[in-house]
Design an enzyme around this catalytic site. Structure first.
Site, PDB file in Angstrom:
ATOM      1  N   ARG A 137       0.827  -1.222   0.000  1.00 15.08           N
ATOM      2  CA  ARG A 137       0.000   0.000   0.000  1.00 15.08           C
ATOM      3  C   ARG A 137       0.858   1.269   0.000  1.00 15.08           C
ATOM      4  O   ARG A 137       1.921   1.305   0.600  1.00 15.08           O
ATOM      5  CB  ARG A 137      -0.960  -0.027   1.199  1.00 15.08           C
ATOM      6  CG  ARG A 137      -1.944  -1.178   1.067  1.00 15.08           C
ATOM      7  CD  ARG A 137      -2.906  -1.241   2.213  1.00 15.08           C
ATOM      8  NE  ARG A 137      -3.801  -0.097   2.229  1.00 15.08           N
ATOM      9  CZ  ARG A 137      -4.683   0.133   3.199  1.00 15.08           C
ATOM     10  NH1 ARG A 137      -4.764  -0.701   4.228  1.00 15.08           N
ATOM     11  NH2 ARG A 137      -5.472   1.178   3.151  1.00 15.08           N
ATOM     12  N   GLN A 184      -6.233   9.440   7.073  1.00 11.87           N
ATOM     13  CA  GLN A 184      -4.966   8.879   7.547  1.00 11.87           C
ATOM     14  C   GLN A 184      -3.825   9.852   7.267  1.00 11.87           C
ATOM     15  O   GLN A 184      -2.968  10.072   8.127  1.00 11.87           O
ATOM     16  CB  GLN A 184      -4.717   7.532   6.872  1.00 11.87           C
ATOM     17  CG  GLN A 184      -5.765   6.495   7.272  1.00 11.87           C
ATOM     18  CD  GLN A 184      -5.556   5.149   6.617  1.00 11.87           C
ATOM     19  OE1 GLN A 184      -4.736   5.008   5.715  1.00 11.87           O
ATOM     20  NE2 GLN A 184      -6.301   4.158   7.059  1.00 11.87           N
ATOM     21  N   ASP A 333     -15.323   3.122   2.945  1.00 17.07           N
ATOM     22  CA  ASP A 333     -15.222   1.716   3.349  1.00 17.07           C
ATOM     23  C   ASP A 333     -16.516   0.930   3.091  1.00 17.07           C
ATOM     24  O   ASP A 333     -16.547  -0.285   3.280  1.00 17.07           O
ATOM     25  CB  ASP A 333     -14.864   1.618   4.837  1.00 17.07           C
ATOM     26  CG  ASP A 333     -13.454   2.138   5.100  1.00 17.07           C
ATOM     27  OD1 ASP A 333     -12.616   2.105   4.177  1.00 17.07           O
ATOM     28  OD2 ASP A 333     -13.192   2.590   6.230  1.00 17.07           O
TER      29      ASP A 333
HETATM   30  C1  S3P Z   1      -9.347   5.612   8.179  1.00 18.65           C
HETATM   31  C2  S3P Z   1      -9.500   6.363   7.054  1.00 18.65           C
HETATM   32  C3  S3P Z   1      -9.898   5.798   5.756  1.00 18.65           C
HETATM   33  C4  S3P Z   1     -10.512   4.423   5.872  1.00 18.65           C
HETATM   34  C5  S3P Z   1      -9.782   3.544   6.835  1.00 18.65           C
HETATM   35  C6  S3P Z   1      -9.664   4.184   8.208  1.00 18.65           C
HETATM   36  C7  S3P Z   1      -8.896   6.268   9.415  1.00 18.65           C
HETATM   37  O1  S3P Z   1      -8.760   5.716   4.953  1.00 18.65           O
HETATM   38  O2  S3P Z   1     -10.583   3.795   4.618  1.00 18.65           O
HETATM   39  O3  S3P Z   1     -10.474   2.301   6.967  1.00 18.65           O
HETATM   40  O4  S3P Z   1      -9.050   5.704  10.504  1.00 18.65           O
HETATM   41  O5  S3P Z   1      -8.385   7.394   9.329  1.00 18.65           O
HETATM   42  P1  S3P Z   1      -8.254   7.019   4.130  1.00 18.65           P
HETATM   43  O6  S3P Z   1      -8.205   8.108   5.106  1.00 18.65           O
HETATM   44  O7  S3P Z   1      -6.898   6.711   3.612  1.00 18.65           O
HETATM   45  O8  S3P Z   1      -9.268   7.211   3.045  1.00 18.65           O
END
Ligand code: S3P
Length: 446
Positions: A137, A184, A333
């Site tokens: 990833r 994230q 998700d």
């Molecule tokens: C998450 C953010 C999402 C999500 C992941 C959890 C988080 O990803 O898909 O399951 O806890 O910040 P992205 O922020 O990369 O879209």
């Protein structure tokens, strides 16, 4: 072998037989929100004093975060379902250099938020890795903006892929426009900003989930929203984070499987209790409303700074939906299970602007198209989305989670409305976010 609807699911080590038929009835309380669980552990670790977390998700992903924190000297109490978890904070700069690799398992949130936390630990060295999925990833989306603050991260393929080595540095605040709407990425930058020299402003192309902002503020961080739509956030360093009592609401991304399962399965009625309803996460409710699904909200309340409620969902006729790029961050998700819903809806459902799904635990556009085709769905894959024509009578077949938790649970939902039994390979993937899923399914199915 096939079982009657009321028999328990037959589980092999690697293969699960999902009988056809039956409906869903009863009440379910999904476990704690995964995103909020990670943050409660991380922020508790870098706060002063003790943090007590109620409702922490006892699943593989948060366990990965806890294990990494323990490896850096943080006392995290036992993580057992139904029991509060204690974290003894070590303060903003108290994390010790670990003696070995920090194993983030399958968890992108662990790796990306941990990078933000560790890049500013001057003089210390950290190596982060994870399972085969996580090592594929993209991490440049975090590493490149962090580099603008002075971070030093090295990894395979120019620093994009784990294992990643972090050499902690004194950081400087910056104004950073992130390349993708990703909580994230945003959260990694906010964590790095806590100890940088000078303020940091993060500007996102679209608003992503804001659990970090809410919880960092509750812990005492100096964090300000600079744009009304939440896309611009500024952190000023220097504030002391203080341990808190955190109550984690139920995960709407886990509730999503029950919402769709009851909406598509004749004779079903479910009450899903204690669901987190943060507006940055409720895109699935908007889509279900547009489909004409019978979902109602009861007992709506506020729990420790996050909106929460109970959702009642009943089976009924469904219309096709359209999801474009603007909505994706609010349901990123939930696309796999919405693809299943589309198979049962009248008309052509279109999902576009969803290329992000290709860099999740698996390439979820390819995997859902492949697996639902095996069940007889009329589903087409595009570079940035899916087109699904319904309703289709699905037929039981051999399927595979391809190791992705949300794929495993989405296929279990599809199997409910298929003719004949479905066999699911690698069902244990569900434990990444929802360890009780198979028990809950057996209990709710009548
Ligand atoms: C998450 C953010 C999402 C999500 C992941 C959890 C988080 O990803 O898909 O399951 O806890 O910040 P992205 O922020 O990369 O879209």
């Amino acid at each position: 072998m096939s079982a009657s609807p009321t028999q328990p699911l037959a589980a092999g080590p690697d293969l699960l037989e999902l009988p056809a038929g039956g409906c869903l009835q009863g009440r379910v309380r999904v476990q704690g929100d995964k995103s909020i669980s990670h943050r409660a552990l991380l922020f508790g670790a870098i706060a002063e004093g003790e943090t007590l977390i109620e409702g922490l998700l006892p699943a593989e992903d948060p366990l990965s975060t806890a294990a990494c924190l323990r490896a850096m000297g943080v006392e995290v109490g036992p993580i057992v379902a139904g029991q509060p978890v204690r974290v003894q904070g070590v303060g903003l700069d108290g994390l010790q250099e670990p003696e070995t690799v920090l194993d983030c398992g399958n968890s992108g949130t662990t790796m990306r938020l941990m990078l933000g936390l560790l890049v500013g630990r001057a003089g210390r060295h950290f190596v982060l890795s994870g399972d085969g999925s996580l090592r594929r990833r993209p991490m440049a989306r975090v590493a490149l903006p962090l580099a603008k603050m002075g971070a030093q991260i090295h990894g395979r393929q120019g620093g994009n892929l784990a294992p990643l080595a972090v050499q902690g540095q004194a950081l400087v605040g910056a104004t950073i426009r992130t390349p993708v709407a990703s909580a994230q990425v945003k959260s990694a930058l906010l964590l790095a900003a806590l100890t940088a020299e000078g303020p940091t402003t993060v500007i996102e192309p679209a608003h992503s989930r804001d659990h970090s902002e809410r919880m960092l503020r509750a812990f005492g961080a100096d964090l300000e929203l600079m744009a009304a739509d939440g896309t611009e956030v500024r952190v000023r360093p220097g504030a002391v984070l203080r341990g808190q009592s955190v109550v984690v609401p139920g995960d709407i991304s886990s509730a999503a499987f029950w919402l769709v399962a009851a909406a598509i399965t004749p004779g079903s009625e479910l009450t899903i209790e204690n669901v987190g309803l943060n507006p940055s996460r409720t895109g699935i409710l908007d889509v279900l409303a547009a489909m004409g699904a019978r979902v109602s909200l009861e007992n709506s309340r506020d729990v420790a700074g996050e909106p929460v409620g109970d959702l009642v969902v009943r089976h009924g006729p469904l219309r096709a939906f359209t999801i474009g790029e603007a909505l994706i961050p609010r349901l990123v998700d939930e696309i796999p299970v919405l693809a299943v819903a589309a198979c049962c809806a009248e008309g052509v459902s279109r999902i576009t602007g969803a290329a992000e799904l290709r860099v999740k635990e698996t390439d979820r556009l390819a995997v859902m198209a492949r697996q639902l085709q095996a069940l007889g769905a009329a589903i087409e894959e595009h570079p940035d989305g899916l087109t699904i024509t319904g309703p289709t009578r699905l037929r039981g077949a051999d399927t595979d989670s391809e190791t992705d938790h949300r794929v495993a649970m989405s296929l279990a939902v599809a199997a409910l409305v298929a003719d004949g039994p479905t066999r699911l390979g690698r069902p244990e993937a569900a434990a990444v976010s929802y360890p009780d899923f198979w028990q809950d399914l057996a209990r709710l199915r009548h």
